[in-house]
Design an enzyme around this catalytic site. Sequence first.
Site, mmCIF file in Angstrom:
data_model
loop_
_atom_site.group_PDB
_atom_site.id
_atom_site.type_symbol
_atom_site.label_atom_id
_atom_site.label_comp_id
_atom_site.label_asym_id
_atom_site.label_seq_id
_atom_site.Cartn_x
_atom_site.Cartn_y
_atom_site.Cartn_z
ATOM 1 N N TYR A 1 0.758 1.515 -7.975
ATOM 2 C CA TYR A 1 -0.136 0.935 -6.969
ATOM 3 C C TYR A 1 -1.494 0.599 -7.578
ATOM 4 O O TYR A 1 -1.973 -0.538 -7.480
ATOM 5 C CB TYR A 1 -0.293 1.902 -5.797
ATOM 6 C CG TYR A 1 -1.363 1.479 -4.803
ATOM 7 C CD1 TYR A 1 -1.233 0.299 -4.085
ATOM 8 C CD2 TYR A 1 -2.495 2.266 -4.592
ATOM 9 C CE1 TYR A 1 -2.214 -0.094 -3.180
ATOM 10 C CE2 TYR A 1 -3.471 1.876 -3.697
ATOM 11 C CZ TYR A 1 -3.333 0.702 -2.989
ATOM 12 O OH TYR A 1 -4.309 0.308 -2.098
ATOM 13 N N THR B 1 0.787 -1.235 0.000
ATOM 14 C CA THR B 1 0.000 0.000 0.000
ATOM 15 C C THR B 1 0.819 1.285 0.000
ATOM 16 O O THR B 1 0.238 2.378 0.008
ATOM 17 C CB THR B 1 -0.940 0.026 1.226
ATOM 18 O OG1 THR B 1 -0.158 -0.092 2.421
ATOM 19 C CG2 THR B 1 -1.948 -1.105 1.158
ATOM 20 N N THR C 1 -9.099 -1.092 -4.321
ATOM 21 C CA THR C 1 -8.913 0.325 -3.996
ATOM 22 C C THR C 1 -9.504 1.271 -5.038
ATOM 23 O O THR C 1 -9.669 0.912 -6.216
ATOM 24 C CB THR C 1 -7.404 0.625 -3.880
ATOM 25 O OG1 THR C 1 -7.175 2.020 -3.681
ATOM 26 C CG2 THR C 1 -6.664 0.218 -5.157
#
Length: 327
Positions: free
Chosen positions: A148, A84, A123
């Site tokens: 990410y 993360t 996410t």
Amino acid sequence: MRILVTGANGQLGCSLMQRALETAATAGRADAAEEQCFLFTDISTGGSGSHFQVTPLDITDYAAVERFVSGNNIEIIINCAAYTNVEMAEEQREAAELLNATAPGQLAQIAAAHNALLIHISTDYVFGREPYNTPCREEHQGTPTGVYGETKLMGEKRVLESGCKYVIVRTSWLYSATGKNFVKSILNLTSTKSEIKVVFDQVGTPTYAGDLAEAILAIVKDYTEEMGRSGSKEKSYTKSGLYHFSNEGVCSWYDFAVAIAELSGTAQRCGILPCLSSQFPSKVVRPSYSVLDKSKIKRTFGLSIPHWHQSLRKCLKELLRTSNPNL
């Protein structure tokens, strides 16, 4: 149901532990959560201080996960583990891809082989390049702007391609009373500085990890009930799919920071000024608008989701209590 939780030392993993214990206490059985067979794992045992034991398990090791799932007759896998660190991911793409894409794909393959349900957490960073100005729905195209988000989107696709029973839950701006997060950073900054700047051109919705944990447990309950009606050998789950979850409401990081300071009492000691993202040079272009549309998960699982302001109050009370147990 025998439930494997990965990433147990993280914010969501710790919140799942806490909610499991609270469920047991509400039921009047101190060991009820353990009777539900939650098995919490992480790369290391960590120091959660929970009633539950955290077992070391490297989810990038296919053989180790296969042995664990087979040896413990796992029926549900809740994957809370992820790489993360958004900034470091730009420099460590291989590590980010291993944890965010390869590992979820392997978990999905193992889940399929054992007819288990995989609940995988993703996410809002899968969005970003497209200039959405209405809440992002599940069918909106993922256009990440950094490693990410790219690797998390890859992980989603590998789960979808595996053929396993799955629920993918995208969330945003996660925070809790444990670990490193925006709420704790703002509390520290406003307690030690006279003035700070926070960006106001990035808009989304904070998510209290405790609320997300409760939503996940609601999904577990629904799945358990469906399998009970149809038989545990059922190869499909009628509610398999991609869902969005965050708290209700919309704000910028600046608005969020102001609310944290006002509710915690640090606003009088520190001025908070709005600024543009360009004033904080970064390797990553973060989503300027990543508000998630939660209609599908609310409708499908009958969830009632609190407003972010209400949940922030709850978290701050928890932080106060843990910092001063005598209160």
